[in-house]
Design an enzyme around this catalytic site. Structure first.
Site, mmCIF file in Angstrom:
data_model
loop_
_atom_site.group_PDB
_atom_site.id
_atom_site.type_symbol
_atom_site.label_atom_id
_atom_site.label_comp_id
_atom_site.label_asym_id
_atom_site.label_seq_id
_atom_site.Cartn_x
_atom_site.Cartn_y
_atom_site.Cartn_z
ATOM 1 N N TYR A 149 0.843 -1.201 0.000
ATOM 2 C CA TYR A 149 0.000 0.000 0.000
ATOM 3 C C TYR A 149 0.872 1.243 0.000
ATOM 4 O O TYR A 149 1.673 1.447 0.914
ATOM 5 C CB TYR A 149 -0.901 -0.008 1.247
ATOM 6 C CG TYR A 149 -1.940 1.091 1.231
ATOM 7 C CD1 TYR A 149 -3.013 1.031 0.353
ATOM 8 C CD2 TYR A 149 -1.836 2.194 2.069
ATOM 9 C CE1 TYR A 149 -3.959 2.042 0.307
ATOM 10 C CE2 TYR A 149 -2.778 3.218 2.034
ATOM 11 C CZ TYR A 149 -3.842 3.128 1.152
ATOM 12 O OH TYR A 149 -4.778 4.131 1.109
ATOM 13 N N ASP A 163 8.800 2.723 2.012
ATOM 14 C CA ASP A 163 7.607 3.459 2.426
ATOM 15 C C ASP A 163 7.447 3.247 3.930
ATOM 16 O O ASP A 163 7.024 2.183 4.377
ATOM 17 C CB ASP A 163 6.395 2.932 1.652
ATOM 18 C CG ASP A 163 5.103 3.641 2.043
ATOM 19 O OD1 ASP A 163 5.055 4.229 3.149
ATOM 20 O OD2 ASP A 163 4.149 3.591 1.257
ATOM 21 N N LYS A 209 1.820 9.941 8.932
ATOM 22 C CA LYS A 209 1.152 9.558 10.195
ATOM 23 C C LYS A 209 1.826 10.201 11.415
ATOM 24 O O LYS A 209 1.605 11.368 11.683
ATOM 25 C CB LYS A 209 1.065 8.034 10.298
ATOM 26 C CG LYS A 209 0.335 7.455 9.054
ATOM 27 C CD LYS A 209 -0.253 6.101 9.267
ATOM 28 C CE LYS A 209 -0.782 5.501 7.982
ATOM 29 N NZ LYS A 209 -2.193 5.428 7.829
HETATM 30 C C1 LIG Z 1 2.403 2.259 3.965
HETATM 31 C C2 LIG Z 1 1.530 3.409 3.594
HETATM 32 N N1 LIG Z 1 1.931 4.233 2.630
HETATM 33 C C3 LIG Z 1 1.199 5.288 2.251
HETATM 34 C C4 LIG Z 1 -0.006 5.562 2.844
HETATM 35 C C5 LIG Z 1 -0.827 6.727 2.382
HETATM 36 O O1 LIG Z 1 -0.812 7.732 3.327
HETATM 37 P P1 LIG Z 1 -1.987 8.833 3.325
HETATM 38 O O2 LIG Z 1 -3.224 8.128 3.810
HETATM 39 O O3 LIG Z 1 -1.475 9.870 4.269
HETATM 40 O O4 LIG Z 1 -2.108 9.330 1.926
HETATM 41 C C6 LIG Z 1 -0.472 4.746 3.874
HETATM 42 C C7 LIG Z 1 -1.759 5.020 4.533
HETATM 43 O O5 LIG Z 1 -2.255 4.267 5.326
HETATM 44 C C8 LIG Z 1 0.313 3.625 4.248
HETATM 45 O O6 LIG Z 1 -0.123 2.764 5.173
#
Ligand SMILES: Cc1ncc(COP(=O)(O)O)c(C=O)c1O
Length: 430
Positions: free
Chosen positions: A138, A233, A261
């Site tokens: 994700y 990420d 986050k």
């Molecule tokens: C691993 C990871 N990357 C990127 C994101 C995307 O972040 P945002 O919701 O702030 O766009 C998330 C969101 O949960 C995430 O878990």
């Protein structure tokens, strides 16, 4: 007007003006009105031990007095300036000190943005165009990352599948996919496409699947050998798995990482950070107009979000922070393991003490998206609703907070103990 009536009124409006009747994050009519410490309260006054934690940012707890005071102190003196502000500069400095790969930092508002930006930076740096991601990985909601995210059918080729309408074929053609935790498969794809591959983007711990020994190290070695940008990420793992994130925890240093986050302390803020040579592409004087990555945003490095993030990081640096988090998580995880075993419910917990969940499956370990399809969805849904009835809020994982106290843990352990035999009955009846 009773509280119930107010809920009905808002739900009715929501279904009139919001697609699917909600803001798109949870498939639920639940309306949360307050968060304090490790708990939230819904519009009917029902209190929950909160393991959703706003999908992760609130690791320090809701309404933390230090963060609230720091934010309140600035709010009356202006909430956004577009220009540099002291707190963003200090936050960037703290990130550079904390995160091993971070020589420089650029701010944005969401994980989606910074993941998108990291892939573009890899392209600018290498002059190549393709990105490898992992099935089920994700990385937010951009066209590039909605490929092979939730696809129920996985293929045996590196060609991914779009998981949203509206994604152009041209974008699909730029994304290669591999199964997480299968180094041999990833290596084969990387070597085959080495001349067109700009970057590999990976959640160092994908969702809740721990990397198998050698997996991250192997990705690091192959990408370093072939001059491909390795992007971690760390939107979820940053400042959570350890203060320096998963890269500190596993001792594998990527070229770029993304953070979100926790780093915004509950406000919209996200970061791309990385090695000086790649981050130089955000500086036109260093790379010239052809290599330049412009990145302007009205609310980038917003002062209020920066203050909240900076204060959060100060709190996290105090001795005992991660020990407390781990102790809370370990108690709840042990309760899951022991009670499901005692009730004869086949299940396995996955993740690390600050963030984990239980998978209802006969597998001894769930190592990637392919294996996660073995999880019993009906039992998972029943487990969530049994917990929710008992005042425990969780969606897809237990995010642990520093604010979860003994009372919160006790209520959670009792709810798990109650739920286990009911799940056993459900399985027998099936
Ligand atoms: C691993 C990871 N990357 C990127 C994101 C995307 O972040 P945002 O919701 O702030 O766009 C998330 C969101 O949960 C995430 O878990």
């Amino acid at each position: 007007m009773s509280l119930g009536t107010e809920e009905q009124r808002l739900v009715e409006i929501a279904h009139r003006v919001l697609p699917a009747g909600n803001i798109g994050n949870l498939d639920s009519d639940m309306i949360i009105v307050e968060g304090r410490g490790g708990r939230v309260r819904d519009i009917n006054g029902k209190e929950y031990v909160d393991f959703l934690l706003g999908s992760g940012p609130m690791m320090i707890g809701h309404g933390n007095p230090e963060i609230t005071a720091a934010v309140a102190d600035q709010i009356g003196r202006g909430t956004t300036f577009f220009a540099n502000n002291p707190w963003a500069i200090e936050l960037a400095d703290e990130i550079v000190k904390a995160v091993p790969c971070a020589d420089k930092v650029r701010f944005a508002n969401s994980g989606t943005e910074v993941d998108f930006l990291a892939m573009r930076a890899a392209r600018a740096f290498t002059g190549r165009t393709k990105i490898l991601k992992f099935e089920g990985g994700y990385h937010g909601m951009s066209d590039y990352t909605l490929i092979s995210l939730w696809s129920t059918s996985v293929g045996n080729t590196a060609q991914g599948q779009p998981d949203s309408a509206g994604i152009p074929q041209s974008v699909q053609d730029e994304i290669l996919v591999a199964p997480y935790n299968d180094l041999a498969a990833a290596e084969q794809i990387i070597r085959e496409h080495k001349d067109e591959l700009a970057g590999v983007i990976v959640e160092p711990m994908q969702r809740l699947y721990m990397p198998l020994p050698g997996f991250l190290e192997g990705l690091r070695a192959i990408t370093a050998e072939l001059g491909i940008v390795l992007i971690f990420d760390e939107v979820v793992t940053g400042f959570r798995m350890a203060y320096g994130g998963a890269q500190e925890f596993f001792g594998v240093i990527p070229d770029l990482c993304t953070l979100g986050k926790i780093v915004g302390g509950g406000f919209p803020l996200a970061v791309i950070a990385g090695k000086a040579g790649i981050m130089a592409h955000f500086d036109k004087k260093k790379v010239g107009p052809k290599g330049y990555l412009p990145y302007v945003g009205t609310l980038n490095a917003n002062p209020i979000a920066s203050i909240a993030g900076l204060t959060s990081l100060k709190i996290l640096q105090r001795p005992g922070t991660y020990e407390k988090l781990n102790a809370t998580g370990n108690t709840i995880r042990a309760a899951l393991d022991e009670n499901m075993k005692a009730a004869g419910v086949p299940a396995v917990t996955s993740g690390f003490p600050g963030m984990f969940d239980i998978y209802f499956t006969n597998l001894k370990q769930v190592r990637n998206f392919r294996e996660s399809r073995d999880v019993n969805a009906a039992v998972t849904a029943k487990f969530s609703s049994l917990l929710q009835e008992r005042g425990i809020l969780r969606a897809g994982k237990f995010y642990i907070s520093l604010a979860h106290d003994e009372r919160d843990v006790e209520q959670t352990v009792t709810a798990i103990r109650d739920a286990a035999p009911i799940l056993a009955e459900q399985l027998q009846a099936a």
